[in-house]
Design an enzyme around this catalytic site. Structure first.
Site, PDB file in Angstrom:
ATOM      1  N   LEU A  20      11.970   3.050   6.158  1.00 33.69           N
ATOM      2  CA  LEU A  20      12.293   1.988   7.104  1.00 33.69           C
ATOM      3  C   LEU A  20      11.433   0.743   6.939  1.00 33.69           C
ATOM      4  O   LEU A  20      11.809  -0.333   7.421  1.00 33.69           O
ATOM      5  CB  LEU A  20      12.151   2.499   8.548  1.00 33.69           C
ATOM      6  CG  LEU A  20      12.918   3.776   8.906  1.00 33.69           C
ATOM      7  CD1 LEU A  20      12.685   4.138  10.364  1.00 33.69           C
ATOM      8  CD2 LEU A  20      14.402   3.616   8.616  1.00 33.69           C
ATOM      9  N   LEU A  57       0.844  -1.199   0.000  1.00 31.83           N
ATOM     10  CA  LEU A  57       0.000   0.000   0.000  1.00 31.83           C
ATOM     11  C   LEU A  57       0.879   1.248   0.000  1.00 31.83           C
ATOM     12  O   LEU A  57       0.513   2.281  -0.553  1.00 31.83           O
ATOM     13  CB  LEU A  57      -0.891   0.016   1.249  1.00 31.83           C
ATOM     14  CG  LEU A  57      -1.926  -1.101   1.372  1.00 31.83           C
ATOM     15  CD1 LEU A  57      -2.501  -1.119   2.784  1.00 31.83           C
ATOM     16  CD2 LEU A  57      -3.029  -0.908   0.344  1.00 31.83           C
ATOM     17  N   ASP A  76       5.277  13.257  12.625  1.00 32.84           N
ATOM     18  CA  ASP A  76       5.459  12.961  11.201  1.00 32.84           C
ATOM     19  C   ASP A  76       4.140  13.068  10.446  1.00 32.84           C
ATOM     20  O   ASP A  76       3.701  12.118   9.791  1.00 32.84           O
ATOM     21  CB  ASP A  76       6.058  11.563  11.033  1.00 32.84           C
ATOM     22  CG  ASP A  76       6.743  11.385   9.677  1.00 32.84           C
ATOM     23  OD1 ASP A  76       6.947  12.400   8.979  1.00 32.84           O
ATOM     24  OD2 ASP A  76       7.069  10.244   9.312  1.00 32.84           O
ATOM     25  N   VAL A 122       4.058  -1.326   3.924  1.00 31.55           N
ATOM     26  CA  VAL A 122       2.787  -1.809   4.467  1.00 31.55           C
ATOM     27  C   VAL A 122       2.023  -2.571   3.396  1.00 31.55           C
ATOM     28  O   VAL A 122       1.890  -2.098   2.256  1.00 31.55           O
ATOM     29  CB  VAL A 122       1.933  -0.632   4.987  1.00 31.55           C
ATOM     30  CG1 VAL A 122       0.601  -1.135   5.540  1.00 31.55           C
ATOM     31  CG2 VAL A 122       2.690   0.143   6.064  1.00 31.55           C
TER      32      VAL A 122
END
Length: 520
Positions: free
Chosen positions: A156, A151, A305, A159
């Site tokens: 890092l 997705l 973030d 998903v």
């Protein structure tokens, strides 16, 4: 000077090697020669470009400014290519720099912003390996279906959408397998190179970037910590019914694999998506401001973030309400009580255009004599607008250009400030700039409602703090009464603004005007 730069770059390579071989905690064999060589070469080329391109041009001239902009752009492009090639930690740091609008030259922020869309993807085999190592089972044993195409992919992790054996649809966040081993070595390499560059350019103060990466990367690489952050913020902000945070499935989560409730929606900066789906843009902007004001001023626990991929919006079919979905809870900043109070007082002073208090609390936060620049950095407004009152007028196109130009002109002073302010401030500045980017995309920047919500949260936070420090029942009652009156004044002013902008308000004003003229 140029020869000296290349010599120092060579010494950096040698020093890196000696340090790594002498450090018993690091295995030099894991530190790829190509990876290190690429970073050293890029640093040397960028340094050489700055030294030679501007050497024979009069400082401050139009030609100098033009050439400096070109060097900025070339250097930013080289830095972007390095981040894409070395991946992992390099992309993470590059994304951080790209988010610092109004703090770094526009050539850098504009060029590095694309790193959010250029993160690497792990292969199916690598994904299977991480799941096998951490969960002890194969993908087909855990899931009825597992989509190969992620997705989203970040620096890092990535998903995937999947369906568990019991039919629950989940989002599976899986860490890139090599990031954990490379991250500490990448940070060490960056530290060595930045120290070398500082020897050539004494005004180059970017060690704060390495210090932040050292502190935050280990936390971001621990997905169990991310899960705890998600649950904490969901509980903390449970009174906001428009906020949705994915539920964590702990039984299938580890430090490198995180299973969450699957949620989808449009990105928060996608105005066209909101208009197509009947979502009120102003309401979303207002609610996002409420969330962050509550996190920063009241709770001191801040999701740092909020780039558009981590903040989604969706209209609930049943209720018709618009929800804000907050994703990626790896990076949070915990604010100390003393810092939070100073920050509250500073923003109250900025909103009221109280320059004496702006100076006082800016100095308490480490700005020193650079407090005017600090105020401009916090608000992304010109010093003239700060003096006039940041809630008095929207940001004009010319003011926005001025602020961005100042980011390049005052870069040494800005980096000095970033080194001097408390470390807690650094992620807040990044968060402020990301939120401003969302407001700019939605055309809601510097709206009066956002400042009113901030004022409410500051008043509540300061009053709660004062009550906690008071041992007198009378004094606590006095504080509560002052708080209630201040909040009532804000509500009254908000009602006035609503009437002023509504048809009913225009009708009342027109009626009063006619009555006034008829009397005379």
């Amino acid at each position: 000077m140029a020869r000296r730069a290349l010599k120092l770059a060579s010494l950096a390579a040698a020093a890196s090697g000696i340090y790594l071989y002498g450090n018993k905690f690091l295995d030099p064999n894991d530190f790829g020669v190509v990876r290190v060589g690429r970073a050293i070469a890029t640093t040397a080329v960028i340094t050489y470009d700055y030294l030679t391109s501007l050497r024979s041009v009069p400082y401050g001239s139009e030609e100098y400014d033009f050439l400096k902009s070109q060097v900025h752009l070339r250097s930013a492009e080289r830095l972007r290519e390095l981040c894409c090639a070395n991946r992992g930690t390099f992309i993470k740091v590059g994304q951080h720099l790209g988010a610092l609008d109004y703090l770094l030259p526009e050539e850098y922020t504009r060029t590095l912003k694309v790193l959010h869309n250029q993160a690497p993807q792990s292969t199916r085999q690598e994904i299977e390996q991480v799941i096998r190592e951490d969960l002890g089972k194969e993908i087909k044993e855990l899931f009825v279906s597992f989509e190969d195409t992620p997705l989203g992919a970040a620096s890092l992790a990535q998903v995937h959408k999947a369906v568990l054996q019991d039919g629950r649809t989940v989002a599976v966040k899986i860490q890139h397998p090599k990031v954990q081993a490379q991250s500490s070595k990448d940070i060490l390499l960056m530290e060595v190179l930045l120290l070398v560059v500082k020897q050539i350019f004494p005004d180059f103060e970017f060690m704060w970037l390495v210090e932040e990466a050292k502190k935050n990367l280990p936390l971001e690489l621990d997905f169990l910590n991310e899960g705890r952050n998600a649950e904490k913020v969901a509980h903390m902000l449970k009174n906001f019914d428009f906020l949705k945070v994915p539920r964590i499935y702990w039984e299938l989560s580890t430090r490198r694999v995180l299973l969450m409730e699957f949620m989808e929606g449009g990105q928060v900066n996608d105005r066209a998506y909101m208009e197509r789906n009947g979502i009120n843009v102003n309401e979303i902007s207002r609610n996002l401001g409420k969330l962050y004001s509550e996190m920063i001023f009241v709770n001191g626990f801040v999701h740092c973030d909020p780039h558009p991929g981590n903040v989604l919006v969706k209209k609930c079919p049943a209720s018709g309400k618009a929800h804000i979905i907050l994703l990626d809870h790896g990076l949070y900043q915990v604010l100390s009580e003393s810092f939070r109070m100073d920050y509250c007082h500073l923003w109250q002073a900025l909103i009221k255009a109280d320059m004496k208090r702006v100076q006082k609390y800016s100095r308490q936060l480490g700005a020193g004599d650079l407090y005017p620049l600090f105020a401009c950095m916090l608000t992304a407004r010109s010093w003239e607008s700060v003096n006039r009152g940041i809630d008095r007028s929207p940001v004009s196109a010319s003011e926005d250009v001025e602020i961005r130009s100042n980011a390049a002109a005052y870069l040494p002073q800005i980096t000095q400030l970033l080194n001097n302010v408390p470390r807690q401030m650094l992620l807040l500045l990044k968060t402020n700039d990301l939120l401003r980017g969302i407001e700019s995309a939605l055309h809601t920047r510097a709206s009066a409602s956002s400042f009113l919500n901030m004022s409410r949260c500051c008043i509540r936070a300061v009053s709660t703090y004062q009550r906690s420090k008071s041992h007198s029942l009378y004094r606590r009652a006095q504080i509560s009464l002052t708080e209630a009156l201040s909040l009532w004044q804000i509500n009254l002013y908000e009602l006035f603004l609503w009437l002023k902008g509504s048809q009913l308000g225009n009708w009342v004003i027109a009626l009063l005007s006619r009555m006034h003229h008829s009397m005379y």
